[in-house]
Enzyme design. Structure first.
Site, PDB file in Angstrom:
ATOM      1  N   GLU A 153      88.915  47.191  -8.071  1.00  0.00           N
ATOM      2  CA  GLU A 153      88.915  45.745  -7.815  1.00  0.00           C
ATOM      3  C   GLU A 153      87.457  45.348  -7.644  1.00  0.00           C
ATOM      4  O   GLU A 153      86.752  45.928  -6.813  1.00  0.00           O
ATOM      5  CB  GLU A 153      89.726  45.418  -6.563  1.00  0.00           C
ATOM      6  CG  GLU A 153      91.215  45.676  -6.720  1.00  0.00           C
ATOM      7  CD  GLU A 153      91.871  44.869  -7.833  1.00  0.00           C
ATOM      8  OE1 GLU A 153      91.376  43.771  -8.158  1.00  0.00           O
ATOM      9  OE2 GLU A 153      92.875  45.343  -8.386  1.00  0.00           O
TER      10      GLU A 153
ATOM     11  N   CYS B  91      85.138  38.605  -2.115  1.00  0.00           N
ATOM     12  CA  CYS B  91      85.271  38.541  -3.572  1.00  0.00           C
ATOM     13  C   CYS B  91      86.050  37.309  -3.999  1.00  0.00           C
ATOM     14  O   CYS B  91      85.896  36.837  -5.118  1.00  0.00           O
ATOM     15  CB  CYS B  91      85.962  39.795  -4.065  1.00  0.00           C
ATOM     16  SG  CYS B  91      87.517  40.079  -3.211  1.00  0.00           S
TER      17      CYS B  91
HETATM   18  N1  NAD Z   1      88.183  42.461  -5.881  1.00  0.00           N
HETATM   19  C1  NAD Z   1      88.218  42.849  -4.625  1.00  0.00           C
HETATM   20  O1  NAD Z   1      89.266  43.082  -4.035  1.00  0.00           O
HETATM   21  C2  NAD Z   1      86.919  42.978  -3.870  1.00  0.00           C
HETATM   22  C3  NAD Z   1      86.952  43.096  -2.480  1.00  0.00           C
HETATM   23  C4  NAD Z   1      85.749  43.230  -1.790  1.00  0.00           C
HETATM   24  C5  NAD Z   1      84.541  43.219  -2.479  1.00  0.00           C
HETATM   25  N2  NAD Z   1      84.550  43.081  -3.817  1.00  0.00           N
HETATM   26  C6  NAD Z   1      83.290  43.035  -4.571  1.00  0.00           C
HETATM   27  O2  NAD Z   1      82.381  43.982  -4.015  1.00  0.00           O
HETATM   28  C7  NAD Z   1      81.047  43.506  -4.166  1.00  0.00           C
HETATM   29  C8  NAD Z   1      80.351  43.536  -2.843  1.00  0.00           C
HETATM   30  O3  NAD Z   1      80.398  44.819  -2.281  1.00  0.00           O
HETATM   31  P1  NAD Z   1      79.194  45.847  -2.328  1.00  0.00           P
HETATM   32  O4  NAD Z   1      77.889  45.108  -2.297  1.00  0.00           O
HETATM   33  O5  NAD Z   1      79.457  46.883  -1.275  1.00  0.00           O
HETATM   34  O6  NAD Z   1      79.393  46.475  -3.796  1.00  0.00           O
HETATM   35  P2  NAD Z   1      78.628  47.697  -4.483  1.00  0.00           P
HETATM   36  O7  NAD Z   1      79.166  47.829  -5.857  1.00  0.00           O
HETATM   37  O8  NAD Z   1      77.166  47.570  -4.321  1.00  0.00           O
HETATM   38  O9  NAD Z   1      79.050  48.977  -3.606  1.00  0.00           O
HETATM   39  C9  NAD Z   1      80.418  49.342  -3.478  1.00  0.00           C
HETATM   40  C10 NAD Z   1      80.494  50.836  -3.145  1.00  0.00           C
HETATM   41  O10 NAD Z   1      80.052  51.562  -4.268  1.00  0.00           O
HETATM   42  C11 NAD Z   1      79.047  52.476  -3.864  1.00  0.00           C
HETATM   43  N3  NAD Z   1      78.174  52.706  -5.000  1.00  0.00           N
HETATM   44  C12 NAD Z   1      77.139  51.956  -5.437  1.00  0.00           C
HETATM   45  N4  NAD Z   1      76.616  52.512  -6.560  1.00  0.00           N
HETATM   46  C13 NAD Z   1      77.370  53.614  -6.815  1.00  0.00           C
HETATM   47  C14 NAD Z   1      77.364  54.600  -7.831  1.00  0.00           C
HETATM   48  N5  NAD Z   1      76.493  54.586  -8.832  1.00  0.00           N
HETATM   49  N6  NAD Z   1      78.297  55.593  -7.776  1.00  0.00           N
HETATM   50  C15 NAD Z   1      79.207  55.610  -6.793  1.00  0.00           C
HETATM   51  N7  NAD Z   1      79.264  54.710  -5.801  1.00  0.00           N
HETATM   52  C16 NAD Z   1      78.360  53.727  -5.833  1.00  0.00           C
HETATM   53  C17 NAD Z   1      78.379  51.822  -2.672  1.00  0.00           C
HETATM   54  O11 NAD Z   1      77.678  52.762  -1.889  1.00  0.00           O
HETATM   55  C18 NAD Z   1      79.601  51.247  -1.959  1.00  0.00           C
HETATM   56  O12 NAD Z   1      80.262  52.261  -1.224  1.00  0.00           O
HETATM   57  C19 NAD Z   1      81.171  42.101  -4.736  1.00  0.00           C
HETATM   58  O13 NAD Z   1      80.943  42.140  -6.117  1.00  0.00           O
HETATM   59  C20 NAD Z   1      82.611  41.726  -4.420  1.00  0.00           C
HETATM   60  O14 NAD Z   1      83.146  40.740  -5.274  1.00  0.00           O
HETATM   61  C21 NAD Z   1      85.697  42.984  -4.524  1.00  0.00           C
HETATM   62  N1  LIG Z   2      91.688  39.786  -0.169  1.00  0.00           N
HETATM   63  C1  LIG Z   2      90.688  38.916   0.387  1.00  0.00           C
HETATM   64  C2  LIG Z   2      89.333  39.085  -0.265  1.00  0.00           C
HETATM   65  C3  LIG Z   2      88.804  40.477  -0.277  1.00  0.00           C
HETATM   66  C4  LIG Z   2      87.475  40.510  -0.974  1.00  0.00           C
HETATM   67  O1  LIG Z   2      86.421  40.619  -0.480  1.00  0.00           O
HETATM   68  C5  LIG Z   2      91.102  37.458   0.222  1.00  0.00           C
HETATM   69  O2  LIG Z   2      92.145  37.200  -0.363  1.00  0.00           O
HETATM   70  O3  LIG Z   2      90.371  36.576   0.646  1.00  0.00           O
END
Ligand code: NAD
Ligand code: A1AUG
Length: 377
Positions: free
Chosen positions: A129, A163
């Site tokens: 996600e 997100c």
């Molecule tokens: N769709 C969803 O449900 C959802 C929910 C929460 C956050 N997000 C997304 O997450 C992002 C924000 O979170 P973030 O800044 O922690 O994201 P990020 O991608 O920077 O990091 C996420 C995880 O991946 C790890 N990581 C980074 N590079 C890596 C690699 N090369 N190999 C393996 N692991 C690696 C990080 O250490 C962390 O644990 C935003 O884009 C947001 O939209 C999505």
């Molecule tokens: N599931 C959460 C968003 C999680 C992402 O960061 C919402 O619906 O607001």
């Protein structure tokens, strides 16, 4: 279903290997869920939390142990993503990845799995996600109070660091003239400060990296012709990474303010002519690579239906007359498609099934004892 004399059954086996759970800095519940879901289905998990959420990770780990999770089932490994992945992704027993985080990180992981594919014992399940550019689409029939509230709450709660946060809004000109001043005034009045003071609406953004990204986006917006900074537009890291809630009004719906995920308190507004409702549906659908969440605000039931149909693939979580955030586990399974992920709905039954590999068993109760068939005479 069983034919006479046959007993069919399914064996929902865990995957053959371990699952690598990688969690983001936001939403501690995600950190609990991602390693736990595969473990519930019988898998062993290596869990790497975000470096900026390790304390929460450790608490979850302790809670799992307190709840008598068997030692070795969920294995917390802290550290830099690239370093940990260099070991984990080349392990022949990697059977799945359960990821939540940014789109570029997920695409990198997927590429690494592809590059190593011949070295694994099984084909790893890759579940992710990722990011969003979540929309609020207002129809000329929208209630102005509902729209303004959806924009303020949707865009600025949690500093826009979810997100699902609303980061692009499409508002008809007739309504914009009604809500503009209120929206700007209320945005300017939002209190930003220490999250331990519950009278504050927002806190600081997570770290210097996020702050720098938001600051750069605001500087670009201030110097780009055709973009008006209607509210906020400033950032200050003298005492913490504070970014003011910002409303940008852009003339060009193809500008990056309508397509790039900034993951901060920045809401971009496109004002359309009321008669162009039909065109704006296409714009919302095609204006960004993401398809995570979105909402339509309208009192006209036909407009709601039109938006629901035309934006069917533009959001995995679609809201009517509400902000596009705040999905509740068990009520609105969460996740999106296109660049926003594999839409496997973390926290829902669909997701749990990804962590099993089904064995079908047919048992013949009266087995045949001769090879000829009746039609052979
Ligand atoms: N769709 C969803 O449900 C959802 C929910 C929460 C956050 N997000 C997304 O997450 C992002 C924000 O979170 P973030 O800044 O922690 O994201 P990020 O991608 O920077 O990091 C996420 C995880 O991946 C790890 N990581 C980074 N590079 C890596 C690699 N090369 N190999 C393996 N692991 C690696 C990080 O250490 C962390 O644990 C935003 O884009 C947001 O939209 C999505
Ligand atoms: N599931 C959460 C968003 C999680 C992402 O960061 C919402 O619906 O607001």
């Amino acid at each position: 279903m069983n034919a006479p004399g046959i007993w069919n059954r399914l064996d929902h086996r865990p995957l053959e290997g371990f699952v690598y759970a990688i969690t983001p800095f936001n939403f501690t519940a995600i950190a609990g869920n991602l390693p736990t879901a595969p473990a519930l289905m019988g898998n062993t998990v290596v869990w790497k939390p975000s470096p900026t959420q390790q304390a929460g990770g450790a608490l979850h780990d302790a809670a799992a142990r307190g709840g008598r999770a068997a030692p070795g089932v969920i294995n917390l490994v802290t550290g830099d993503g690239l370093d940990v992945s260099a070991e984990v992704l080349t392990d022949p027993d990697l059977a799945g990845i359960h990821f939540t985080g940014s789109t570029p990180t997920f695409q990198h992981l997927w590429g690494q799995v592809g590059a190593n594919i011949a070295g694994y014992r099984t084909y790893p399940r890759v579940v992710g996600e990722t990011g969003g550019k979540d929309f609020v689409l207002a129809h000329p029939s929208a209630d102005p109070d509902v729209l303004r509230t959806a924009m303020l709450r949707g865009a600025f709660e949690y500093q826009g660091q979810k997100c699902s946060a609303a980061s692009r809004a499409f508002v008809p000109r007739s309504l914009w003239s009604v809500i503009r001043d209120d929206l700007v005034g209320l945005t300017e009045s939002l209190s930003v400060g220490d999250v331990r003071d519950l009278s504050n609406f927002m806190g600081a953004v997570i770290d210097d990296r996020a702050f720098a990204k938001h600051d750069a986006a605001l500087q670009r917006a201030r110097s780009t012709p055709g973009i008006e900074v209607a509210a906020g537009g400033t950032a200050d890291d003298s005492e913490g990474w504070f970014v003011r809630p910002t409303v940008l009004v852009g003339e060009d719906p193809r500008d990056e303010i309508f397509s790039t995920e900034y993951f901060g308190p920045i809401l971009s507004v496109f004002v359309y002519d009321d008669a162009q409702w039909d065109d704006v549906l296409d714009l919302v659908d095609s204006g960004s690579a993401y398809a995570l969440t979105g909402s339509v605000i309208a009192q006209d039931r036909y407009a709601v239906q039109q938006a629901s149909e035309r934006l069917r693939f533009a959001a995995g979580n679609f809201y009517v007359n509400d902000k596009p955030t705040g999905a509740v586990v068990g009520q609105q399974p969460f996740g999106g498609g296109r660049a926003s992920g594999t839409n496997d709905k973390a926290g829902a039954m669909q997701n749990l099934q990804r962590w099993t590999s089904t064995r079908a068993i047919k048992e013949t109760l009266v087995p045949p004892t001769a090879h000829e068939y009746p039609h052979m005479g």
